[in-house]
Design a protein around this motif. Structure first.
Motif, PDB file in Angstrom:
ATOM      1  N   PHE A  75      18.030   2.363   0.542  1.00  0.00           N
ATOM      2  CA  PHE A  75      17.259   2.787  -0.620  1.00  0.00           C
ATOM      3  C   PHE A  75      16.053   1.879  -0.845  1.00  0.00           C
ATOM      4  CE2 PHE A  75      21.551   4.394  -1.486  1.00  0.00           C
ATOM      5  CZ  PHE A  75      21.253   5.742  -1.679  1.00  0.00           C
ATOM      6  N   ILE A  76      16.230   0.580  -0.553  1.00  0.00           N
ATOM      7  CA  ILE A  76      15.085  -0.335  -0.644  1.00  0.00           C
ATOM      8  C   ILE A  76      14.029   0.070   0.377  1.00  0.00           C
ATOM      9  CG2 ILE A  76      14.318  -2.731  -0.391  1.00  0.00           C
ATOM     10  CD1 ILE A  76      17.085  -3.615  -1.305  1.00  0.00           C
ATOM     11  N   GLY A  77      14.472   0.392   1.605  1.00  0.00           N
ATOM     12  CA  GLY A  77      13.542   0.867   2.623  1.00  0.00           C
ATOM     13  C   GLY A  77      12.868   2.162   2.218  1.00  0.00           C
ATOM     14  N   LEU A  78      13.635   3.061   1.575  1.00  0.00           N
ATOM     15  CA  LEU A  78      13.073   4.320   1.094  1.00  0.00           C
ATOM     16  C   LEU A  78      12.028   4.071   0.010  1.00  0.00           C
ATOM     17  CD1 LEU A  78      13.098   7.410   1.108  1.00  0.00           C
ATOM     18  CD2 LEU A  78      14.970   7.317  -0.568  1.00  0.00           C
ATOM     19  N   PHE A  79      12.301   3.087  -0.834  1.00  0.00           N
ATOM     20  CA  PHE A  79      11.336   2.708  -1.863  1.00  0.00           C
ATOM     21  C   PHE A  79      10.029   2.238  -1.219  1.00  0.00           C
ATOM     22  CE2 PHE A  79       9.646  -0.707  -4.692  1.00  0.00           C
ATOM     23  CZ  PHE A  79       9.206   0.122  -5.724  1.00  0.00           C
ATOM     24  N   GLY A  80      10.145   1.419  -0.177  1.00  0.00           N
ATOM     25  CA  GLY A  80       8.958   0.980   0.554  1.00  0.00           C
ATOM     26  C   GLY A  80       8.241   2.135   1.221  1.00  0.00           C
ATOM     27  N   THR A  81       9.015   3.118   1.694  1.00  0.00           N
ATOM     28  CA  THR A  81       8.429   4.304   2.301  1.00  0.00           C
ATOM     29  C   THR A  81       7.589   5.081   1.291  1.00  0.00           C
ATOM     30  OG1 THR A  81      10.277   4.492   3.843  1.00  0.00           O
ATOM     31  CG2 THR A  81       8.954   6.464   3.494  1.00  0.00           C
ATOM     32  N   VAL A  82       8.155   5.263   0.107  1.00  0.00           N
ATOM     33  CA  VAL A  82       7.434   5.981  -0.956  1.00  0.00           C
ATOM     34  C   VAL A  82       6.146   5.251  -1.316  1.00  0.00           C
ATOM     35  CG1 VAL A  82       7.533   6.719  -3.364  1.00  0.00           C
ATOM     36  CG2 VAL A  82       9.517   7.035  -1.874  1.00  0.00           C
ATOM     37  N   LEU A  83       6.233   3.915  -1.424  1.00  0.00           N
ATOM     38  CA  LEU A  83       5.033   3.134  -1.730  1.00  0.00           C
ATOM     39  C   LEU A  83       3.976   3.305  -0.637  1.00  0.00           C
ATOM     40  CD1 LEU A  83       6.477  -0.240  -3.114  1.00  0.00           C
ATOM     41  CD2 LEU A  83       5.528   1.682  -4.400  1.00  0.00           C
ATOM     42  N   GLY A  84       4.414   3.330   0.616  1.00  0.00           N
ATOM     43  CA  GLY A  84       3.476   3.517   1.724  1.00  0.00           C
ATOM     44  C   GLY A  84       2.786   4.870   1.670  1.00  0.00           C
ATOM     45  N   ILE A  85       3.556   5.925   1.364  1.00  0.00           N
ATOM     46  CA  ILE A  85       2.972   7.263   1.255  1.00  0.00           C
ATOM     47  C   ILE A  85       1.986   7.322   0.092  1.00  0.00           C
ATOM     48  CG2 ILE A  85       3.479   9.695   0.821  1.00  0.00           C
ATOM     49  CD1 ILE A  85       4.300   8.713   3.595  1.00  0.00           C
ATOM     50  N   ILE A  86       2.349   6.679  -1.023  1.00  0.00           N
ATOM     51  CA  ILE A  86       1.437   6.632  -2.173  1.00  0.00           C
ATOM     52  C   ILE A  86       0.136   5.940  -1.793  1.00  0.00           C
ATOM     53  CG2 ILE A  86       1.087   5.621  -4.462  1.00  0.00           C
ATOM     54  CD1 ILE A  86       4.069   6.054  -4.984  1.00  0.00           C
ATOM     55  N   ASN A  87       0.246   4.832  -1.062  1.00  0.00           N
ATOM     56  CA  ASN A  87      -0.959   4.123  -0.616  1.00  0.00           C
ATOM     57  C   ASN A  87      -1.821   4.999   0.293  1.00  0.00           C
ATOM     58  OD1 ASN A  87      -0.317   1.801  -2.014  1.00  0.00           O
ATOM     59  ND2 ASN A  87       0.752   0.849  -0.285  1.00  0.00           N
ATOM     60  N   ALA A  88      -1.145   5.773   1.140  1.00  0.00           N
ATOM     61  CA  ALA A  88      -1.887   6.660   2.039  1.00  0.00           C
ATOM     62  C   ALA A  88      -2.668   7.710   1.265  1.00  0.00           C
ATOM     63  CB  ALA A  88      -0.922   7.334   3.022  1.00  0.00           C
ATOM     64  N   PHE A  89      -2.032   8.323   0.272  1.00  0.00           N
ATOM     65  CA  PHE A  89      -2.712   9.339  -0.526  1.00  0.00           C
ATOM     66  C   PHE A  89      -3.795   8.728  -1.406  1.00  0.00           C
ATOM     67  CE2 PHE A  89       0.992  12.030   0.428  1.00  0.00           C
ATOM     68  CZ  PHE A  89       0.335  13.219   0.742  1.00  0.00           C
ATOM     69  N   ASN A  90      -3.569   7.506  -1.873  1.00  0.00           N
ATOM     70  CA  ASN A  90      -4.615   6.823  -2.640  1.00  0.00           C
ATOM     71  C   ASN A  90      -5.850   6.580  -1.779  1.00  0.00           C
ATOM     72  OD1 ASN A  90      -3.238   6.709  -5.061  1.00  0.00           O
ATOM     73  ND2 ASN A  90      -2.344   4.680  -4.653  1.00  0.00           N
ATOM     74  N   SER A  91      -5.608   6.232  -0.508  1.00  0.00           N
ATOM     75  CA  SER A  91      -6.733   6.012   0.404  1.00  0.00           C
ATOM     76  C   SER A  91      -7.525   7.297   0.619  1.00  0.00           C
ATOM     77  CB  SER A  91      -6.234   5.479   1.747  1.00  0.00           C
ATOM     78  OG  SER A  91      -5.588   4.224   1.583  1.00  0.00           O
ATOM     79  N   ILE A  92      -6.797   8.409   0.704  1.00  0.00           N
ATOM     80  CA  ILE A  92      -7.464   9.698   0.900  1.00  0.00           C
ATOM     81  C   ILE A  92      -8.280  10.074  -0.340  1.00  0.00           C
ATOM     82  CG2 ILE A  92      -7.105  12.178   1.229  1.00  0.00           C
ATOM     83  CD1 ILE A  92      -4.637  11.476   2.878  1.00  0.00           C
ATOM     84  N   SER A  93      -7.651   9.915  -1.517  1.00  0.00           N
ATOM     85  CA  SER A  93      -8.329  10.309  -2.751  1.00  0.00           C
ATOM     86  C   SER A  93      -9.527   9.423  -3.066  1.00  0.00           C
ATOM     87  CB  SER A  93      -7.339  10.283  -3.919  1.00  0.00           C
ATOM     88  OG  SER A  93      -6.858   8.953  -4.135  1.00  0.00           O
ATOM     89  N   ALA A  94      -9.493   8.178  -2.587  1.00  0.00           N
ATOM     90  CA  ALA A  94     -10.595   7.250  -2.867  1.00  0.00           C
ATOM     91  C   ALA A  94     -11.776   7.440  -1.932  1.00  0.00           C
ATOM     92  CB  ALA A  94     -10.095   5.813  -2.782  1.00  0.00           C
ATOM     93  N   SER A  95     -11.596   8.259  -0.896  1.00  0.00           N
ATOM     94  CA  SER A  95     -12.656   8.462   0.079  1.00  0.00           C
ATOM     95  C   SER A  95     -13.221   9.875  -0.027  1.00  0.00           C
ATOM     96  CB  SER A  95     -12.126   8.222   1.497  1.00  0.00           C
ATOM     97  OG  SER A  95     -13.120   8.496   2.457  1.00  0.00           O
ATOM     98  N   ALA A  96     -14.515   9.980   0.237  1.00  0.00           N
ATOM     99  CA  ALA A  96     -15.156  11.299   0.160  1.00  0.00           C
ATOM    100  C   ALA A  96     -14.778  12.179   1.336  1.00  0.00           C
ATOM    101  CB  ALA A  96     -16.671  11.126   0.104  1.00  0.00           C
ATOM    102  N   SER A  97     -14.426  11.572   2.448  1.00  0.00           N
ATOM    103  CA  SER A  97     -14.075  12.345   3.640  1.00  0.00           C
ATOM    104  C   SER A  97     -12.774  11.804   4.231  1.00  0.00           C
ATOM    105  CB  SER A  97     -15.191  12.260   4.688  1.00  0.00           C
ATOM    106  OG  SER A  97     -15.398  10.909   5.077  1.00  0.00           O
ATOM    107  N   TYR A  98     -12.025  12.686   4.854  1.00  0.00           N
ATOM    108  CA  TYR A  98     -10.734  12.286   5.447  1.00  0.00           C
ATOM    109  C   TYR A  98     -10.946  11.695   6.835  1.00  0.00           C
ATOM    110  CZ  TYR A  98      -6.265  12.592   7.800  1.00  0.00           C
ATOM    111  OH  TYR A  98      -5.148  12.301   8.510  1.00  0.00           O
TER     112      TYR A  98
END
Length: 203
Positions: free
Chosen positions: A125-148
């Motif tokens: 579950f701790i690893g899953l928590f880290g996984t969720v954080l990683g996915i959130i970071n990935a989507f934040n990177s996408i939303s912060a950029s004008a192009s993918y």
């Protein structure tokens, strides 16, 4: 994504959750080694020792058996000694003394196993928590950029995958060792109970 990564690179990509899992893995290794040594020491020559006590008791050599127990200085010897010292008492008194010392032996052998059980059940579950954080970071990177661009999300995906793998890598050995230790202890305790029961009948 993971080609030519050094340990430091993995630590950086895994983030704080991976560092937590790394610390937990070190605790797991410590508990496994400590329990293996402690249980091995408790079981060492125990069958041979129990047979020596029973052989002397069947022959009526209770004093000799008592001396052997005092010289052994182990928790296993304490269980037999508790019975031998009360050989003139009622059977119920002897059984209570044996159960008391047996509980001490069982508690000693099961010491710290709850740590392995907890680690085995929580680290995924701790690893899953880290996984969720990683996915959130990935989507934040996408939303912060004008192009993918794949490079924008690579760090987030790397963090997610590394933490998933790390959580499982810590949990699997913890669960396997917990089950192995538990089975080994139960078998040993059952053998000692049979030997003590035979000694009580002799007394």
């Amino acid at each position: 994504m993971f080609q030519n990564l050094t340990i430091l690179d993995i630590l950086m990509k895994g983030g704080p959750v991976f560092i937590l899992l790394l610390c937990v893995s070190l605790l797991t290794v410590f508990v496994i080694i400590e329990r293996a040594l402690a249980i091995g020491a408790a079981q060492k020559n125990s069958r041979k020792f129990a047979q020596q006590i029973l052989t002397r008791s069947h022959a009526g050599k209770f004093e000799e058996a008592t001396v052997l127990c005092r010289e052994n200085e182990s928790l296993v010897a304490d269980v037999f000694l508790a019975a031998l010292l009360r050989r003139m008492a009622d059977k119920s008194v002897i059984e209570e003394a044996v159960e008391r010392e047996g509980a001490r032996l069982s508690a000693f052998m099961e010491k710290r196993l709850h740590i392995l059980a907890t680690i085995g059940s929580t680290t995924p579950f701790i690893g899953l928590f880290g996984t969720v954080l990683g996915i959130i970071n990935a989507f934040n990177s996408i939303s912060a950029s004008a192009s993918y661009a794949p490079a924008l999300v690579s760090n987030g995906i790397a963090e997610a995958l590394i933490n998933t793998a790390a959580g499982l890598a810590v949990a699997i050995p913890a669960v396997l060792c917990f089950n192995w230790f538990t089975q080994r202890i139960q078998g040993f305790i059952a053998e000692m109970q049979l030997a003590c029961s035979e000694l009580v009948e002799v007394l």
